[in-house]
Structure formats: C-alpha cells, structure tokens
Design an enzyme around this catalytic site. Structure first.
Site, mmCIF file in Angstrom:
data_model
loop_
_atom_site.group_PDB
_atom_site.id
_atom_site.type_symbol
_atom_site.label_atom_id
_atom_site.label_comp_id
_atom_site.label_asym_id
_atom_site.label_seq_id
_atom_site.Cartn_x
_atom_site.Cartn_y
_atom_site.Cartn_z
ATOM 1 N N GLU A 95 63.087 37.777 28.626
ATOM 2 C CA GLU A 95 62.450 36.625 28.013
ATOM 3 C C GLU A 95 61.464 35.898 28.914
ATOM 4 O OE1 GLU A 95 66.326 35.896 25.238
ATOM 5 O OE2 GLU A 95 66.231 35.112 27.231
ATOM 6 N N ARG A 153 62.999 35.177 21.562
ATOM 7 C CA ARG A 153 62.906 35.786 22.886
ATOM 8 C C ARG A 153 62.891 34.726 23.980
ATOM 9 N NH1 ARG A 153 59.539 41.243 23.522
ATOM 10 N NH2 ARG A 153 60.297 41.905 25.524
#
Lengths: 167, 289, 792
Positions: C743, C373
């Site tokens: 993210e 991520r």
C-alpha cells in the site's frame, strides 16, 4: 424466441439454443464452459471480456451470441498448444505482467491483435493499444514490457532481460 | 446487465432489411456496430422488440474516392477508416478522430454510419462531417436520397433517417489543392466522450488565402454544431494569427454547452476557443504540406 | 543489489523468482467466484433503491413471480422472521441486510429475486414494483450535525443526532501552546474524497447449504475468509449455522484492495435463501452495483495546521477531521481504532507536539469506509502532512526537499517515539530522498522549471516523503470484533522433502504462492518450487485475519519464518542423530547441516526430512510439521521518497505526469520483482485519486458517476511509466526484517502528484488544490487567481 447457433471457439464447435439477447460472453462462459474470459463491467469499458472474432479483438460483453454465428472465436483457453505456451503468455509470465489475473486473458487477447497489426509497437503505441483494457493491479508498466518482450520473441529477435530494473 | 428480450434478424440484403423495418414498425431498430445500442439495451435505456442486424449485408463497407467525393460506406468500421491509405494520405482528420474514439476493440466494431445515425452530439464524427461538409445517403424502399450534414441532425438521438430507412453512405467533397483538416477533443481520460471537441478543415489557394473552411464542434451544443461565424471570418482571409484568434473566439461564443461532470459552461467555451485555434493551425500546416 | 543467502535453485529471499500462480491465470484456468457452477444452482439479482432516503410503502412482487423461472422474491420482512434483517458491521455498528421500512442510500438493497438463470433474475428484478415515499436526504456531513438535521439512525434507541463517535490523540494543550508561540502557522482545509476500490472483479458469492448435513459451503470474494466465517456464525448461529458447520472458500480473487473485507448484504441474503431453499445461490454484482453500493474509501474532511520557526523547523501539527461514514460505520478498522491508523499523520519529521481529533457522522450515502489499498486511513493522514509540509516550506521560503531533509527523523534516532504514541521501528529517510533526488535530477529540474516559466510553460516538481504503519497487529491493541490480529502459518513437509504450507491470509494478486514459498525456502533450504502454498479454505487453513492493510508479510510472512525455524530446530536434532554428533557440532547452510570443520559430513534437509518419517531419534515425535501463530511485537513502518514531475498545459490545463520516481523502503525484500510490481500498481492507484477518481453525489442523493463510463479508472495512457527503486532498512523486530509494501505507493503518491501540480502553478498564486486535480478544477482555480478571465 430462442435461436440455435453454433459457435466455433478455439476450433471446436459448440451448438447451443440461445435467446437473441444472450451476450457472447455469457455464451462462452456458461454455455461453452470456457470461464477464462471474464466480465468486469457493464459499459464496454474494462476489456476483461476481450476475445478475438475472426482475428479482431472484441469486447464480448457488447456482442450478441447470435452475431457470432459462423465466426472464428479465439479465447485465452486456445492460446497454448501442445508445443507450449503462446509467446504472449510467456511474455506476461516472465515479465510479471499480472497480479490477480482477472484482466489478464482480455489483456493478452488484445495484445495479440495489437502485435499482429503492429509487430514493433512503441511504448506509446502499446499504451494506446491497450487503452480499452483496465488493470487495477499492475500499474501497466510490466504489461507494456511484456508486450515489448513478446514482440521480440515473435520476431525471433534477441530477447530483453526479464529481470526487474531499478533506479 | 442484461437487455430485455427481443427478436433478431440478420438480413443479407438492404431490400430485405428495409422490408423487415416496415414489417416490424417503430419498435424495430437497426443493429450496426452495436457499440452504442447494446450498452443502452443492457442498461434498459432502450428496449427495441426487434433488432435488424445489417452486418451481413455486403457492399456497405468501403473507403474510396469517386466522382469528386470521398465515399465511406455506412458499415465501414472505425478501424477500417483508421487503416485506410486514402485517409492516411489526404484526410488526416479521421486519424485524429478515430484514435480518440472509445478504444481499439470498440473501433473494431463501431461503424461510421452508426456513429452518425445514433444522433448524439457527444459522438465525434458528426463534428468531423460538419467540418468536411459531408452529405449522407439514405436508402428506403423508394430508393436513395441525399441529405446535407447540416440538415441531418434533428435532436437528441433523432436524425433525418426516418423509420423504414437505412443510412448507407457518407460523401465528403474530395480534398483538392492545399487542403488540411484536424480534430481534437479534450477528454477526462482516453476513450471518454468529449468535454469539448473541434473539427477543422481549411483549403488555401496559392496566394495563401483561405478558400474554404469548415468547423464542427463536439458535445458543446444540443446538436452537433457548425461554427458559422468562425468559418465566415476565415474564408477569404490570409489566416493570420488575428483571424484565427477571432475564429476561435467566435466558436467559443457561439456554441451552447451545458454544465456536467466534464465541466461548466465557461470551461467548455474556453476549451472550444483553445482547441479551435490549435486545430486551425494544425489544419493549416497540413494544408501547406 | 539485493544480497541473497540462498542459491537461485533454492530461491529464498531476494530472488526475483517468477510467480508460481501465473500458470493458471495465463491459461484461463483461474477459478474466480463467477466460475463456480454447482448442480441445481439458482441465481440472485437485487432490487435497489432509486432514492437516497425513503420510506418503503409497499413491495409488490406479483409480476416478478409471474415470470416463469422466477422462484422467489425475498424482502426485509421475510428476513425479519428469522432475525436476519440486520447484521453487525466490523465496527460494531449495525447494517440492514434488507430494509423493512426505510432505505438509507441510493442503490441500497431492497429485495432479492431468485430465478433459474441470471437473465430471468434480471427480468424479475425489473418487474418488482416498490412504492416509495421519498424524504430529503442528508448528504453534507457538516449539515448532518445541524440541530435541525433529521436523525437518520432512528433505529438506535435514544439517538438524537447523527454523530457516531469522537476520537482524539496527542497533547492538546502542549500543541496549542506551540501554535500560539510559533513564528509561522499554515492552515488548510482539505477533502480526501470518497473513492471506490473498483477491483476489476466485482463482489459475489455462491452460497451452498446442504440441508441433510446442515452444512454451508460459501464461495465468496473475501480477503478474510476465517473472520468472515466467524461473522457468519455470529449472525446466523441462532438459526443453527454454527461455526463448525460453515466452510468459507475464497477462490481466486480478482483484486481486493480492501473492498472485499466487509460482509455485504448480498452475501447474507444468498446464505439465507440457500438455507431456506437448500439450493446453491449465486450472486454476482454488476459493476454499477459494485460502484454504487459497496463500501467506499476515504471521505475525510480535514482541517490541517502546521506550526514552525521562520527558518523552517517544524514544531507542531494539528488535524481536525470530519468523517462521512454514510448511513452506518462499516469501516474495516481494528476495533480500538475508529480512525484506523490516522495518527501516523505526524509523518517522517522530528517534532514533539501534535494533536488530532476526529468526529464521524451519518449521512444518506453508502456505508464504509474501507481501505482502497491503504492501511487503515494512513493515506488521509499522509496527504495532510505532506501537503502541509509543502505549504510550510513555501511560507518560509525554503525548497521543499531541503526543508524535508532538515526536519527528518535521523536514522540514529530510531526507535523513535512519535507525539501521537507510535514507536517507529526503523528508517533512513535522508537516504531515500537523496536517492530519489539523484535519480530524477532534482536540481536540474528546478533550473528547467525557471526556464520554462520564462516561456509561459508550467513545470512542477512534487515530493512526498511518507511513513507508513502496517502489519496490524500486536494483540494487546489490535483486534477485529474481539479477535486478535495475529496471523498463522502451518508447514507440512512430506517424506520426500516437498512441502505444503497453509496460511490464514488470502492473496488477491499479491503473489503469496511465490513469496511465502521463498520465505520457507530461505529458512529451510527446500527449493521454493517444491513448496506449495494454500490459502482461502477455512476447512484446511489455520485461522488468520486475512490479507489487507499490507499485513500479510509482517504477520503471516513472519509466521512462516517462525514455523520454518521450529522445523529447522527439529532438523538439527535429526541431523545430529544421523551424523552421530552433538547438535553444537553442527552448522547450517541453506539446505543442509554439516559438521563444523568437516563439511563433507553433512545431511541435506531432504535426507533429514526423510529420516523424520523413517529413522527419527527415539523419543522424538515423528513427522515434519509445524504451525505458528505470529503475534507481532510492534507494527512495521515502511517509508518512501517519491518525486513527481508534471507539465501543465497553460491553455487547456491538461496535466501530464512526465516522470515519477518512487524509492521505497520496505525493509528486507522477499522478491524484488513482486515488490516492484506491487509498487507499480500502487502508484497507479495513487494517480487515480490524485487526478481522476471520486464518487460524486448530488444534493438529492443521486450518484452521478456510478459506472466505468464516469468513474475514471486510469488506463495505460493516463498511467505514466513508473521508475522505482529501494533503500533497505530492515525491521529490527521482524523475524525476516520485512515491513510490507502493498500500500505504500497508494499512500505516498497522491501528495507527490498534487504537490507537483501546485508547484507548477504556484507562481500564479495557487497555494492548494483539492484532489482529484482535474483540468476543469485547475481551470476554475486559475480563474480565481485571475490567470484566466471570468465571464462577466
């Protein structure tokens, strides 16, 4: 080596010939073709396979299919009825308590028993109550909110807003 | 992860279960809650050829006070202990401990008897039973015998339960007088095995003297551990801060932890000291209520 | 409040629309790869190496093949016959599909067992006997560069060491000059440990090759189906599997986070076996296989330095990285960026000198690294800069919030040229931090901290004010294996005004079925409920590079807007025709064109679309479809201001996050509910590496925590109740002003948490803590500074 068993899943009987080592989760997913129950680990850690056995939340990856003979099994597929979604399903949807959806069925099945035993859980009780279910996407905030919303809904209380709250 | 194949029986009486154990010999294993055994079988760390499921045997699941004992049936699930009224009222140590065992789903199936009979010093109930001075009832074809908790654990995954025997009941001297108990473990995250865990039981007379003390430690020794020196310094004392500090220090010194991912020896001893102190204080405050 | 241009009924940008994809997931009707069941399907399980480094002397499959139901055992030697035993990585390194002679990490694939059931495949796997000759593995990346270290990649001709590549950026001399003349220099060695994405669904596939049609259908857990199809064609084209004969279907994906970008050996083996047998082959990993063998993330050893004036002006930074890539560089970075976008590491601060260099090495660990991520190594960079900023503040005796305020790039200075070559598009860092400080009550917390310390209690407050760089990317710089990193949208509006839109990206939980529909609704005024979104089937969707690195909204989201605008232009022409006015006389409001000054003379988008099929102007193409491939002019630069408050138990070292406020700026927001959900999830994946997760190996190369028993994914108990908010600074170059957000929280949270923990114990002499900061680690550090006694 095989045993003939009949599993009662969501009210329907499924008769199958299984090896004793067949895990209940595989019997449900593969023999009964109910693939809403998922597998996320091999150590009973993640809870993706959570179902209800006689109303009790259970990790179906750690129970043998033969052990479930004669028991009432409930899976995610049995939640919605002709009248509509189960409140927990509505709660998860309206409160954005799912992203990828993989942990969702297990999380909801666990939440159902949690609310059955404790209709008014605190946030702390909810967090501990779902500690056997891992979610990698949501950060749990909205799962907690969804369970609180469902608690209100199931008791006919005034429903909290489902709009996101920002600081 | 898939287990090796095995035969499966689900007897409906203890006699039948014991007969099957004899019939199948050493390769048979009892399946209680299954939440320790089945994961081990899936990882193929254990491969019994016969599983004898004792979940269908009636009469092995109860929590009751009788004959001066708290009696817990071996097949009583963690959740049943967690929800028992007697436990809520008098034996809060079980509330502390069960909350920290695995997770709610596991506690719906895991049994107290299984937690003990697994013979793992990382499990939580062994320390609790040591603190409470429990004894264990074991049934064989020759009848029943009772083993004190201090004689129960023999080694890693081995206990006093011999082949052909079944653990059937746990007996704990009933709480009386000013009685308090508490448990806590440090864990890396919820549901983990203990980095270090401490179970404490205290009984106090009306003058504030300690008449009885029990301290059991989780996962800091090869076998579930009784902190004897700590108990000795408590019994007869006024439970002053200094006494408690001394007891905590003895517990930290006397356990024999080993280094693993959870911590090194020093850290685990340190935790034993801190948690012993805290659990003694918690047990004392409960005893005084 | 987010302002919306469209009505709630249309549901364009800014509306917190509930997700369209939920219905199937909450009813158990999602379709994940393990739910795919085909007639005649066989199951594959994989024999894996118990050693980190060993020669394979012999593989004996006799006992396995004797098990009824075990159909085949496939080894590297079998694949070698077809030239399929090696494959390229996305970084143009090479990776074994199955080894012919040497295994390079524990849990590496050694052989595959094919059987008629999952259970029999497992039995077969246990019965395969492999004779190994173990060798001493290279586990320490620093020692990998020693002269006497064994050369691990002896398969590479002329290779004499374990060095993979060197990379550098910035002005080395200028930076050295600033450092040499600076009042204050702080320096810290830090490790951003090896971690694993651990999506709750593991990886897997069903490879189904039809011998008659010479056609492969590949159902697989991939975040980038089109790119994967191209890779398969590159790997297997020589045996006749050319790109038009391959259909990759990425069904519902149970979380990706970068771990489902690479091509794993299991996929290729399944394809090979299906190709040879003609039977569909299902391969689904166990969790332990997933943790132990699939691509890791991070594993950067960083020496970070910051120079500045004694009154707190940052003047320069210098980072030196050693990257442990395992036995092959299987990163999923754009080709020209071996360290990804690490050079964003100058952060949110205004200074002119920076130099960064990195060297990558081979070791006997699994290959990688992927994102977790994170947009291509941004997390590592942000951790370094945000830790150094705190250390610098401490050194010059300034409050870390105040120091940040004084050093931020000012909002009027955008676009801002960074010393490592980026052009930051926009931002308002002061506003973000101020909002976070107000929300958490920063100054009151500082007072409380002093009071608590007086009572021997430890409270810490940590800040992270990060700048992200996402949306890869502009085609002059960004490609993967040569394929430019644009992305695509195709919109097809049906005669009744309902639409289907297809994309080259692939949601793994991000909610594209909802947000893309909202973008199109915004532009065309068609209610989002009437717009169906499809992704993940290479036979139907336009080509795109997939979903990772927070790129979907910046690229495919932009493509959706651009394609919709093409349609709106066409709609205007049709409306003019229908209303018998000129185009200049028309005005648009969401959902209709009307005649200026005569709003009653209007045509709705639905009427216009119907006309496109029934009554379109002469000379105009019929139908109502558009496709756009969007090539972004720049990356986008989301930012955030995070503040974390922790309490540390002075005896047990337990760490509790009391509060965490995250203010994100991802530009214009498509769906506030979904953005917030993304932030919540990213924050939990931020606390994870900060306090819990790390893949740990011993010297012999054994992984010590390869299951969920010991790889500590946070539960709802460890995860605090997150408090989130936003500032909005639209991306000036992006069609809808959006920047991407998936993210940011994972990137921004770890330093906020660590800064808070360090702050909690700073008065005891702690200057830095390595992640994950566990109570055990904290105990050891507090021993070193004499707070806890050391046993003698």
């Amino acid at each position: 080596m095989t045993k003939k068993i009949t599993l009662k899943i969501n009210g329907a009987e499924h008769t199958m010939e299984v090896e004793p080592r067949m895990l209940l989760v595989h019997a449900i997913r593969e023999n009964a073709s109910l693939t809403g129950t998922h597998i996320g680990c091999d150590t009973s850690s993640c809870g993706a396979c959570t179902i209800l056995i006689d109303g009790k939340s259970a990790k179906s990856c750690t129970i043998l299919a033969v052990q479930a003979q004669g028991k009432e099994i409930a899976t995610v597929e049995g939640l919605a009825t002709a009248e509509g979604l189960h409140p927990i399903q509505e709660g998860f949807h309206l409160n954005h308590a799912l992203h990828c959806g993989f942990c969702t069925p297990g999380m909801m099945m666990r939440a159902i028993e949690l609310l059955e035993k404790n209709p008014n859980p605190t946030e702390e009780e909810i967090r501990w109550g779902i500690s056997g279910n891992l979610c990698r996407c949501t950060g749990y905030n909205n799962i907690v909110t969804a369970i609180q919303w469902t608690s209100a809904k199931m008791q006919g209380k005034e429903l909290p807003s489902t709009e996101p709250k920002f600081v | 992860m898939i287990a090796e194949n095995f035969n499966y029986d689900a007897p409906t009486s203890l006699e039948e279960a014991i007969a099957l154990l004899h019939q199948y010999g050493d390769d048979a294993k009892i399946l209680a809650g299954g939440h320790s055994l089945i994961p081990m079988m899936k990882l193929r760390f254990a491969s019994p050829t016969h599983l004898i499921d004792i979940n269908n045997i009636p009469g092995l699941s109860y929590v009751k006070e009788e004959d001066g004992y708290l009696k817990i049936g071996a097949m009583t699930k963690e959740v049943e202990v967690e929800e028992s009224e007697i436990i809520h009222a008098k034996y809060q140590i079980f509330m502390d401990a069960t909350k920290l065992i695995a997770d709610p789903q596991v506690r719906n199936f895991g049994t107290l008897g299984g937690n003990l009979a697994h013979g793992d010093a990382a499990n939580d109930h062994p320390a609790v039973m040591i603190a409470l001075g429990a004894e264990v009832e074991i049934t064989s074809k020759d009848g029943k015998r009772t083993v004190g908790i201090d004689d129960f654990f023999h080694g890693f995954y081995t206990t006093a339960v011999e082949h052909g025997e079944v653990l059937t009941e746990i007996r704990i001297p009933a709480a009386s007088g000013n009685y308090g108990s508490a448990y806590h473990k440090a864990e890396r995250k919820v549901g983990d095995y203990a980095t270090a865990g401490v179970a404490a039981m205290i009984q106090i007379d009306d003058q504030g003297r300690c008449t009885k003390a029990g301290i059991g430690l989780t996962n800091v020794s090869p076998l579930p551990f009784r902190a004897k020196r700590s108990e000795a310094v408590l019994v007869g004392s006024d439970l002053s801060e200094a006494v408690i500090a001394q007891a905590a220090q003895y517990a930290a010194e006397d356990c024999s932890p080993s280094e693993d991912l959870r911590g090194n020896v020093e850290y685990k001893r340190h935790l034993v000291g801190v948690i012993t102190k805290r659990m003694l204080n918690k047990a004392i405050s409960r005893a005084k209520k | 409040m987010i302002k919306c241009k469209t009505s709630k009924a249309i549901g364009g940008m800014g509306h917190s629309k509930k997700r369209k994809e939920d219905a199937r997931f909450i009813q158990g009707k999602g379709n994940y790869v393990d739910d795919v069941k085909l007639p005649g399907m066989l199951y594959m399980d994989i024999v894996r190496s118990p050693y980190a480094y060993a020669k394979i002397k012999n593989i004996d499959a006799t006992a396995a093949l004797a098990i009824p139901g075990v159909v085949a055992v496939v080894t590297g030697k079998d694949l070698e016959k077809y030239g399929l035993h090696w494959m390229p990585t996305l970084m143009s390194d090479t990776q074994m599909v199955l080894p012919t002679d040497t295994v390079m990490y524990q849990a590496q694939e050694v052989a595959a067992v094919i059987a008629t059931s999952r259970y029999l495949a497992r039995d077969g796997k246990e019965a395969v006997m492999v004779d190994y000759e173990p060798m001493d593995p290279v586990m320490d990346p620093f020692k990998a560069l020693d002269e006497d270290a064994p050369v691990l990649r002896s398969d590479q001709e002329g290779k004499t060491d374990n060095h993979i590549w060197h990379w550098e950026v910035g002005d080395k001399e200028k930076t050295a000059d600033v450092f040499n003349n600076a009042d204050v220099v702080v320096k810290q060695q830090m490790h951003i440990p090896r971690i694993h994405v651990a999506s709750i669904e593991t990886c897997g596939c069903v490879a189904s090759y039809d011998k008659v049609d010479n056609h492969l259908t590949m159902y697989m857990t991939t975040q980038a189906p089109h790119a994967i199809r191209t890779v398969i064609a590159l790997v297997a084209g020589h045996v006749g599997l050319t790109e038009e004969k391959i259909r990759v279907i990425s069904p519902d994906i149970g979380g990706g986070f970068g771990g489902k970008v690479p091509v794993y050996p299991g996929y290729v083996i399944a394809i090979a076996v299906s190709f040879l047998t003609g039977a569909p082959i299902k391969w689904i990993e166990d969790r332990s296989e997933n943790l132990q063998a699939d691509s890791f993330a991070r594993d950067y050893h960083i020496t970070a330095e910051m120079a500045g004036t004694k009154d707190g002006k940052i003047q320069a930074t210098r980072f030196k990285v050693l990257a442990d890539h395992g036995y092959t560089d299987a990163s999923a970075n754009p080709s020209k960026f071996p360290t990804g976008l690490f050079s964003i590491g100058t952060g949110s601060y205004d200074y002119g000198a920076a130099y960064m260099e990195a060297d990558a090495v081979y070791t006997n660990k699994p290959p990688g690294g992927v994102a977790y991520r994170c947009s291509f190594r941004v997390t590592e960079a942000v951790h370094a800069i945000e830790r150094m900023t705190d250390m610098f503040a401490k050194k010059v005796g300034k409050d870390p919030a105040q120091l940040r305020m004084e050093n931020f790039i000012k909002k009027e200075d955008f676009p801002w040229a960074s010393p490592t070559g980026w052009s930051y598009d926009s931002g308002d860092y002061h506003a973000g931090l101020q909002k976070a400080m107000d929300a958490i009550g920063y100054h009151d917390l500082r007072k409380e901290q002093i009071e608590m310390r007086a009572q021997g209690k430890f409270l810490g407050i940590g800040i992270s004010t990060f700048t992200e760089v996402v949306g890869a990317g502009p085609s002059q710089d960004f490609d993967i294996l040569g394929i430019k990193m644009f992305d695509s949208a195709e919109i097809r509006v049906h005669p009744t005004g309902k639409a289907i839109a297809r994309f080259g990206t692939k949601s793994q939980g991000q909610g594209h079925e909802t947000t893309y529909a909202q973008i199109i609704a915004e532009e065309l005024g068609i209610p989002m409920e009437h717009i169906q979104i499809e992704e993940g089937d290479t036979d139907t969707a336009p080509y795109g590079l997939g979903t990772y690195a927070s790129r979907s909204t910046p690229t495919a989201g932009a493509a959706a807007a651009m394609a919709a605008r093409k349609l709106r232009d066409k709609a205007k022409k049709i409306a003019a025709h229908l209303l018998e006015v000129s185009e200049q006389d028309l005005e648009w409001e969401p959902g209709k064109f009307f005649v200026k000054g005569a709003p009653e003379k209007a045509k709705t988008i639905q009427e216009i679309v119907f006309a496109a099929y029934t009554n379109h102007p002469e000379g105009m193409e019929g139908g109502f479809e558009a496709t756009h491939y969007y090539d972004p002019p720049n990356l986008t630069f989301p930012s955030g201001a995070y503040i974390c408050v922790v309490e540390v138990d002075a005896e047990t070292c337990d760490i509790k996050v009391r509060r965490f406020v995250a203010i994100d700026d991802c530009g214009n927001i498509i769906n506030p509910m979904i953005v917030q959900g993304q932030v919540h999830g990213g924050l939990t994946q931020g606390i994870a590496p900060a306090m819990y997760e790390e893949l740990i190996y011993d010297k012999a190369g054994n992984i010590l925590n390869g299951t969920f028993m010991d790889y500590l994914v946070p539960t709802a108990v460890e995860s605090p109740s997150w408090e989130t908010g936003h500032t909005v600074t639209p991306a000036p170059h992006h069609p809808i002003g959006a920047k991407g957000v998936g993210e940011s929280p994972t990137v921004g949270a770890p330093p906020a948490i660590v800064n808070a923990i360090v702050d909690a114990v700073a008065h005891l002499g702690i200057k830095h803590l390595e992640i994950p900061v566990t109570p055990f680690k904290l105990f050891k550090e507090l021993q070193k500074v004499g707070y806890f006694k050391k046993a003698t």
